[in-house]
Write a protein that holds these residues in place. Structure first.
Motif, mmCIF file in Angstrom:
data_model
loop_
_atom_site.group_PDB
_atom_site.id
_atom_site.type_symbol
_atom_site.label_atom_id
_atom_site.label_comp_id
_atom_site.label_asym_id
_atom_site.label_seq_id
_atom_site.Cartn_x
_atom_site.Cartn_y
_atom_site.Cartn_z
ATOM 1 N N THR A 69 4.541 -3.765 -5.086
ATOM 2 C CA THR A 69 5.043 -4.898 -5.865
ATOM 3 C C THR A 69 6.081 -4.452 -6.890
ATOM 4 O O THR A 69 6.926 -5.246 -7.289
ATOM 5 N N LYS A 70 6.047 -3.193 -7.290
ATOM 6 C CA LYS A 70 7.044 -2.666 -8.229
ATOM 7 C C LYS A 70 8.434 -2.594 -7.594
ATOM 8 O O LYS A 70 9.434 -2.487 -8.291
ATOM 9 N N TYR A 71 8.490 -2.633 -6.269
ATOM 10 C CA TYR A 71 9.755 -2.563 -5.545
ATOM 11 C C TYR A 71 10.173 -3.923 -5.000
ATOM 12 O O TYR A 71 11.063 -4.009 -4.163
ATOM 13 N N GLY A 72 9.492 -4.981 -5.433
ATOM 14 C CA GLY A 72 9.835 -6.325 -4.992
ATOM 15 C C GLY A 72 9.306 -6.660 -3.603
ATOM 16 O O GLY A 72 9.768 -7.601 -2.972
ATOM 17 N N LEU A 123 3.220 -4.429 6.256
ATOM 18 C CA LEU A 123 2.972 -4.588 7.685
ATOM 19 C C LEU A 123 2.622 -3.234 8.289
ATOM 20 O O LEU A 123 2.851 -2.200 7.682
ATOM 21 N N GLY A 124 2.119 -3.208 9.487
ATOM 22 C CA GLY A 124 1.651 -1.974 10.090
ATOM 23 C C GLY A 124 2.609 -1.322 11.063
ATOM 24 O O GLY A 124 2.173 -0.610 11.960
ATOM 25 N N LYS A 127 0.351 -7.696 -2.493
ATOM 26 C CA LYS A 127 -0.190 -9.055 -2.513
ATOM 27 C C LYS A 127 -0.796 -9.422 -1.169
ATOM 28 O O LYS A 127 -1.815 -10.098 -1.105
ATOM 29 N N PHE A 128 -0.159 -8.998 -0.089
ATOM 30 C CA PHE A 128 -0.623 -9.286 1.264
ATOM 31 C C PHE A 128 -0.548 -8.013 2.102
ATOM 32 O O PHE A 128 0.411 -7.259 1.984
ATOM 33 N N VAL A 129 -1.532 -7.816 2.974
ATOM 34 C CA VAL A 129 -1.553 -6.649 3.858
ATOM 35 C C VAL A 129 -2.010 -7.124 5.234
ATOM 36 O O VAL A 129 -3.037 -7.790 5.351
ATOM 37 N N GLY A 161 -8.039 7.606 5.468
ATOM 38 C CA GLY A 161 -8.905 7.765 4.311
ATOM 39 C C GLY A 161 -8.429 7.035 3.079
ATOM 40 O O GLY A 161 -8.899 7.287 1.970
ATOM 41 N N GLY A 162 -7.481 6.123 3.253
ATOM 42 C CA GLY A 162 -6.920 5.392 2.138
ATOM 43 C C GLY A 162 -7.659 4.114 1.818
ATOM 44 O O GLY A 162 -8.683 3.792 2.414
ATOM 45 N N GLU A 163 -7.101 3.377 0.865
ATOM 46 C CA GLU A 163 -7.698 2.143 0.397
ATOM 47 C C GLU A 163 -6.607 1.108 0.150
ATOM 48 O O GLU A 163 -5.489 1.444 -0.225
ATOM 49 N N VAL A 164 -6.948 -0.150 0.356
ATOM 50 C CA VAL A 164 -6.036 -1.260 0.096
ATOM 51 C C VAL A 164 -6.541 -2.023 -1.116
ATOM 52 O O VAL A 164 -7.723 -2.353 -1.188
#
Length: 69
Positions: free
Chosen positions: A25-28, A33-34, A48-50, A62-65
């Protein structure tokens, strides 16, 4: 578009105790998307959306959303 510099990626790879945080969001950008590829290291992605595919790929390394308002 590069959101995560090579230097930041290398530093995150050395420090196994924490995951790198990418707040798109810092980059607008509001939706992730995948389509792309991720390095084989955990990342925390804030958006905001994934899409379902993006979330699957992020969790596979091993990441998190984290969804933001």
């Amino acid at each position: 578009m590069v959101l995560f510099s090579l230097q930041a990626r290398e530093q995150a790879a050395k420090d196994k105790s924490s995951a790198a945080v990418i707040d798109v969001t810092k980059y607008g950008i509001s939706k992730v998307l995948g389509k792309g590829e991720l390095p084989q290291q955990p990342v925390v992605v804030r958006a905001k959306f994934v899409s379902a595919l993006a979330e699957k790929k992020i969790r596979a390394v091993g990441g998190e959303v984290q969804l933001t308002a």
